[in-house]
Each structure stands twice: as C-alpha cells, then as structure tokens.
Enzyme design. Structure first.
Site, short mmCIF file in Angstrom:
data_model
loop_
_atom_site.label_atom_id
_atom_site.label_comp_id
_atom_site.label_asym_id
_atom_site.label_seq_id
_atom_site.Cartn_x
_atom_site.Cartn_y
_atom_site.Cartn_z
N HIS A 74 1.05 -1.17 0.02
CA HIS A 74 0.03 -0.03 -0.08
C HIS A 74 0.85 1.27 -0.02
CE1 HIS A 74 -3.17 -2.72 2.18
NE2 HIS A 74 -3.69 -2.59 0.94
N LYS B 222 -17.63 -6.62 5.82
CA LYS B 222 -16.44 -7.12 5.88
C LYS B 222 -15.84 -7.23 7.27
CE LYS B 222 -13.69 -6.51 1.63
NZ LYS B 222 -12.64 -5.92 0.82
N ARG C 196 -1.59 -5.88 -8.67
CA ARG C 196 -0.70 -6.77 -8.34
C ARG C 196 -0.31 -7.68 -9.35
NH1 ARG C 196 -2.82 -7.55 -2.70
NH2 ARG C 196 -4.73 -7.27 -3.91
N SER D 175 -2.92 -7.85 2.58
CA SER D 175 -3.09 -7.58 4.15
C SER D 175 -3.37 -9.01 4.55
CB SER D 175 -4.26 -6.79 4.08
OG SER D 175 -3.82 -5.47 3.81
#
Ligand code: ADP
Length: 159
Positions: A17, A41, A90, A128
């Site tokens: 990040h 979430k 990514r 994460s």
C-alpha cells in the site's frame, strides 16, 4: 488542484500500500487515503486502529490525508472534489474485479477516473490477508508492514 482518493480496507496497511501511495503522491497534488468503513467485511483491526496505523506511518507527508468513508466510493470522491480513484494492481488475479469496479463506478459517476498503479515487483505477492495469516501462525512480518503494524500484529496473536 489534482486530488485523488486511494480507497481500501487497509486491514492492516502493508508496504505494498505504501508503495502505491508513494507513486500516487508524485502524480497528484493531494492523495486522500480512505479507509472503508464496511460492516459486511469482517476486519481484524478496528477502523480506529487502521486509521491510526496510517496516520502514524504517513505522518509528515505533506500531500497525504487520511480519511474514512462509508457508502459509495464515487459519492465520497465527488464530495472530496477528487477526480481520480487510485487502485493497486498486483497480478492478473486483481484485474477482473478491479475492471468490473472501475467500469461500474464510471457508470455511477462519469467524472471520476480510475488509475491503476503497479507496485515494486517485490510487493506483488503481498496482501493484508497473507500478512495476517503469517502473523497468526507466529511468523515474522517486519519485511512486509511498518513497525507499528508489526507490534499490533504481535499483540493480536500473542500466545
Ligand atoms: P480492498 O478491500 O479494497 O481490496 P485493500 O486494503 O486490500 O482493500 O487494498 C486496497 C488497494 O490496494 C487495492 O487496490 C489493492 O489491489 C491494493 N493493494 C493491496 N496490496 C497491494 C500491494 N502489495 N501492492 C499493490 N497494491 C496493493
């Protein structure tokens, strides 16, 4: 004034990040890192913790603001007078979801452009989720997250 929003869960912030934020800072006058407040979430860290990690890590970076948001991202972007939403890419696996989101956001609000930034190769495998998994299993996270997050993960998963 070119302002961009970089939204995400940041549960917790990783060096990937931070790499994206560093790149975005060079392209925009101001970058708002916006932590999503999402009841659907299940996050490991509270919203306050996630904001705190970002504030501590990014303190002193003149053109970076930390914020939280609820509801539609495009509504938040318009309210903040931002013209772009930054997302990190990514791998191909990120692409399908990001593409769908970007086009849906464009349908909802045509004035906000999606910008995709690629991190340094060494961060392309970093998420994460995987950092939390390593910490949960007692592994070392110092290479992947800022030190305040290393300590918070150790505390969370102390045995
Ligand atoms: P979200 O729940 O919105 O996916 P994340 O905090 O997981 O929130 O990610 C926010 C954004 O940062 C997403 O665009 C994601 O693809 C990107 N991102 C996450 N990790 C990395 C990384 N290692 N390198 C580059 N971009 C990343």
């Amino acid at each position: 004034m070119r302002r961009a929003i970089y939204p995400g869960s940041f549960d917790p912030v990783t060096n990937g990040h931070l790499d994206v934020i560093e790149r975005a800072r060079k392209l925009f006058d101001e970058v708002i890192v916006a932590v999503a407040h999402n009841d659907q979430k299940q996050a490991l860290f509270s919203l306050e913790d996630r904001l705190g990690f970002l504030r501590e890590t990014l303190a002193g970076q003149a053109n970076v603001q930390i914020a939280q948001f609820q509801g539609l991202l495009v509504d938040f972007a318009v309210a903040q007078k931002a013209t772009a939403v930054i997302r990190g890419l990514r791998a191909v696996s990120d692409f399908e979801f990001e593409f769908q989101m970007a086009l849906m956001n464009r349908k909802l609000e045509g004035s906000v452009e999606a910008i995709f930034l690629m991190p340094k190769e060494e961060y392309t495998y970093l998420s994460s989720r995987i950092v939390k998994e390593i910490a949960r299993l007692g592994g070392e996270t110092t290479k992947f997250v800022p030190s305040i997050v290393v300590r918070a993960l150790q505390k969370k998963f102390a045995r």
